[in-house]
Enzyme design. Sequence first.
Site, PDB file in Angstrom:
ATOM      1  N   CYS A 141       0.692  -1.182   0.369  1.00  0.00           N
ATOM      2  CA  CYS A 141       0.135  -0.174  -0.436  1.00  0.00           C
ATOM      3  C   CYS A 141       0.835   1.567  -0.104  1.00  0.00           C
ATOM      4  CB  CYS A 141      -0.549  -0.047   0.686  1.00  0.00           C
ATOM      5  SG  CYS A 141      -2.029   1.192   1.277  1.00  0.00           S
ATOM      6  N   CYS A 144      -0.478   3.917   2.209  1.00  0.00           N
ATOM      7  CA  CYS A 144       0.069   4.055   3.436  1.00  0.00           C
ATOM      8  C   CYS A 144       1.171   3.915   3.965  1.00  0.00           C
ATOM      9  CB  CYS A 144      -0.877   2.661   3.918  1.00  0.00           C
ATOM     10  SG  CYS A 144      -2.062   1.804   3.384  1.00  0.00           S
ATOM     11  N   ASP A 145       2.050   3.614   3.211  1.00  0.00           N
ATOM     12  CA  ASP A 145       3.809   3.481   3.797  1.00  0.00           C
ATOM     13  C   ASP A 145       4.744   4.592   2.666  1.00  0.00           C
ATOM     14  OD1 ASP A 145       2.632   2.334   5.812  1.00  0.00           O
ATOM     15  OD2 ASP A 145       2.821   0.233   4.275  1.00  0.00           O
TER      16      ASP A 145
HETATM   17  C1  LIG Z   1       0.492  -4.114   5.249  1.00  0.00           C
HETATM   18  C2  LIG Z   1      -0.852  -3.113   5.702  1.00  0.00           C
HETATM   19  C3  LIG Z   1      -0.783  -1.347   6.032  1.00  0.00           C
HETATM   20  C4  LIG Z   1      -2.001  -0.804   5.990  1.00  0.00           C
HETATM   21  N1  LIG Z   1      -1.557   0.795   6.371  1.00  0.00           N
HETATM   22  C5  LIG Z   1      -3.086   1.598   6.474  1.00  0.00           C
HETATM   23  C6  LIG Z   1      -2.424   2.658   6.946  1.00  0.00           C
HETATM   24  O1  LIG Z   1      -1.359   3.236   7.423  1.00  0.00           O
HETATM   25  N2  LIG Z   1      -3.661   3.833   6.740  1.00  0.00           N
HETATM   26  C7  LIG Z   1      -5.365   3.000   6.134  1.00  0.00           C
HETATM   27  O2  LIG Z   1      -5.700   3.941   6.333  1.00  0.00           O
HETATM   28  N3  LIG Z   1      -4.965   1.674   5.783  1.00  0.00           N
HETATM   29  C8  LIG Z   1      -4.134   1.255   5.487  1.00  0.00           C
HETATM   30  N4  LIG Z   1      -4.318   0.181   5.226  1.00  0.00           N
HETATM   31  C9  LIG Z   1      -5.266  -0.286   4.576  1.00  0.00           C
HETATM   32  C10 LIG Z   1      -6.408  -0.986   6.000  1.00  0.00           C
HETATM   33  O3  LIG Z   1      -5.887  -1.811   6.371  1.00  0.00           O
HETATM   34  C11 LIG Z   1      -8.031  -0.689   5.028  1.00  0.00           C
HETATM   35  O4  LIG Z   1      -8.277  -0.510   3.835  1.00  0.00           O
HETATM   36  C12 LIG Z   1      -8.641  -1.385   6.482  1.00  0.00           C
HETATM   37  O5  LIG Z   1      -8.230  -2.519   6.868  1.00  0.00           O
HETATM   38  C13 LIG Z   1      -9.957  -2.082   5.367  1.00  0.00           C
HETATM   39  O6  LIG Z   1     -10.735  -2.352   6.398  1.00  0.00           O
HETATM   40  P1  LIG Z   1     -11.990  -3.169   6.469  1.00  0.00           P
HETATM   41  O7  LIG Z   1     -12.841  -3.106   8.094  1.00  0.00           O
HETATM   42  O8  LIG Z   1     -12.554  -3.034   5.376  1.00  0.00           O
HETATM   43  O9  LIG Z   1     -11.226  -5.205   6.210  1.00  0.00           O
HETATM   44  P2  LIG Z   1     -10.231  -5.110   6.738  1.00  0.00           P
HETATM   45  O10 LIG Z   1      -9.575  -4.662   7.714  1.00  0.00           O
HETATM   46  O11 LIG Z   1      -9.792  -6.216   5.790  1.00  0.00           O
HETATM   47  O12 LIG Z   1     -11.080  -6.068   7.663  1.00  0.00           O
HETATM   48  C14 LIG Z   1     -11.894  -7.900   7.180  1.00  0.00           C
HETATM   49  C15 LIG Z   1     -12.223  -8.591   8.645  1.00  0.00           C
HETATM   50  O13 LIG Z   1     -12.959  -9.486   7.888  1.00  0.00           O
HETATM   51  C16 LIG Z   1     -13.303 -10.732   8.889  1.00  0.00           C
HETATM   52  N5  LIG Z   1     -13.338 -12.042   7.795  1.00  0.00           N
HETATM   53  C17 LIG Z   1     -13.243 -11.791   6.565  1.00  0.00           C
HETATM   54  N6  LIG Z   1     -13.743 -12.934   6.113  1.00  0.00           N
HETATM   55  C18 LIG Z   1     -14.923 -13.315   7.176  1.00  0.00           C
HETATM   56  C19 LIG Z   1     -15.934 -14.545   7.124  1.00  0.00           C
HETATM   57  N7  LIG Z   1     -15.559 -14.709   6.349  1.00  0.00           N
HETATM   58  N8  LIG Z   1     -16.262 -14.860   8.691  1.00  0.00           N
HETATM   59  C20 LIG Z   1     -15.504 -13.858  10.330  1.00  0.00           C
HETATM   60  N9  LIG Z   1     -14.863 -12.526   9.163  1.00  0.00           N
HETATM   61  C21 LIG Z   1     -14.816 -12.014   7.498  1.00  0.00           C
HETATM   62  C22 LIG Z   1     -11.222 -10.646   8.588  1.00  0.00           C
HETATM   63  O14 LIG Z   1     -10.806 -11.433   9.725  1.00  0.00           O
HETATM   64  C23 LIG Z   1     -10.632  -9.136   9.111  1.00  0.00           C
HETATM   65  O15 LIG Z   1     -11.493  -8.884  10.144  1.00  0.00           O
HETATM   66  C24 LIG Z   1      -3.132  -1.360   5.315  1.00  0.00           C
HETATM   67  C25 LIG Z   1      -3.098  -2.099   4.384  1.00  0.00           C
HETATM   68  C26 LIG Z   1      -1.904  -3.352   5.048  1.00  0.00           C
HETATM   69  C27 LIG Z   1      -2.240  -4.434   4.196  1.00  0.00           C
END
Ligand SMILES: Cc1cc2nc3c(=O)[nH]c(=O)nc-3n(C[C@H](O)[C@H](O)[C@H](O)COP(=O)(O)OP(=O)(O)OC[C@H]3O[C@@H](n4cnc5c(N)ncnc54)[C@H](O)[C@@H]3O)c2cc1C
Length: 315
Positions: A141, A144-145
């Site tokens: 990302c 992000c980084d």
């Molecule tokens: C290495 C890295 C660094 C990042 N750094 C940043 C940053 O500095 N700033 C920033 O704003 N964004 C950052 N991001 C992006 C950010 O993490 C994502 O945009 C954000 O986490 C998305 O949130 P979300 O709630 O949509 O899903 P996610 O964080 O992807 O969470 C998905 C959830 O769904 C659950 N899940 C999946 N399938 C199932 C199922 N079948 N049953 C039950 N639960 C399930 C998983 O266990 C998880 O808890 C980064 C991403 C990465 C990979």
Amino acid sequence: MSDTIERIKCLIIGSGPAGYTAAIYASRADLKPVMYTGMQMGGQLTTTTEVDNFPGYPNGTDGTAMMEDLKNQAERFGTEVRFGLATAVNFSDEVGGIHKITIDGTKEIEAETVIITTGATAKYLGLESEERLKGGGVSACATCDGFFYRKQDVIVVGAGDTAAEEATYLANICNKVTMLVRKDHMRASKAMVHRVNTTKNIEVLYNSELDEVLGDNVVEGVRVVNNQTQNKHEIAVTGVFIAIGHTPNTDIFKGQLDMDDTGYLVTKGKSTKTNKPGVFAAGDVQDHEYRQAVTAAGTGCMAALDAERYLGSLE
Ligand SMILES: Cc1cc2nc3c(=O)[nH]c(=O)nc-3n(C[C@H](O)[C@H](O)[C@H](O)COP(=O)(O)OP(=O)(O)OC[C@H]3O[C@@H](n4cnc5c(N)ncnc54)[C@H](O)[C@@H]3O)c2cc1C
């Protein structure tokens, strides 16, 4: 076969920023939400150490610590957070219908509303050195980084629009960006290729693949292999951005919910409504554009408000 059935008002699937924000709003609205966290409790941010761009943390924060804060906040208002995986769904087509969700293959939840926040998973190449140095200079990302590598030299791996966007974003911050493109051309749109080609500090290496990320605890460089000649050479860089796409976590919703051709859930207009009444989607699972914690949290809030209004409209 389910061994227990439980009826609830609001089920939240997933525990990233979208899920916890939905939980905060839904529990404050007395929807008594139950959340199943999935295997990655806290979501993608638990795989990174430094989060510098989430509002409210002037000195930045640790990803895992931040997600623990969100969990505590959701629990303070009564969200029941449970460890478990949604393994099958059967959503009703009827307004006011009951949705059935199987948890861990055994337990059945009957929910009046469902908020899906299962996120997306960044694709990596699968190199041992790439895995070892995640968080030590390997990232998926740039938004992000990228900031951590300002005025430094970095690599971007990928050839599509996302890779081109990440490269041009990084070019504004970094000293030099080298793009590794596997084929002899880029897949990105003409406009994006033009942007890459006209950005002075981006160099594109075609027919080139990442052979290894170099460094013990932090990235010190990469070894690149030319897939035509098999010649290898090293480039000194401090950051490696893998931009080969994401996979939305939507397998269990196939055949039930509308998706685009890459598997992202489709929501209606500015809302978080899916094609099934009472089923809402928020966060990265329905957003391949922004993919940030704050945008995920924003749509998580929207999903809880949409769920509350939907239930209100049934009374
Ligand atoms: C290495 C890295 C660094 C990042 N750094 C940043 C940053 O500095 N700033 C920033 O704003 N964004 C950052 N991001 C992006 C950010 O993490 C994502 O945009 C954000 O986490 C998305 O949130 P979300 O709630 O949509 O899903 P996610 O964080 O992807 O969470 C998905 C959830 O769904 C659950 N899940 C999946 N399938 C199932 C199922 N079948 N049953 C039950 N639960 C399930 C998983 O266990 C998880 O808890 C980064 C991403 C990465 C990979």
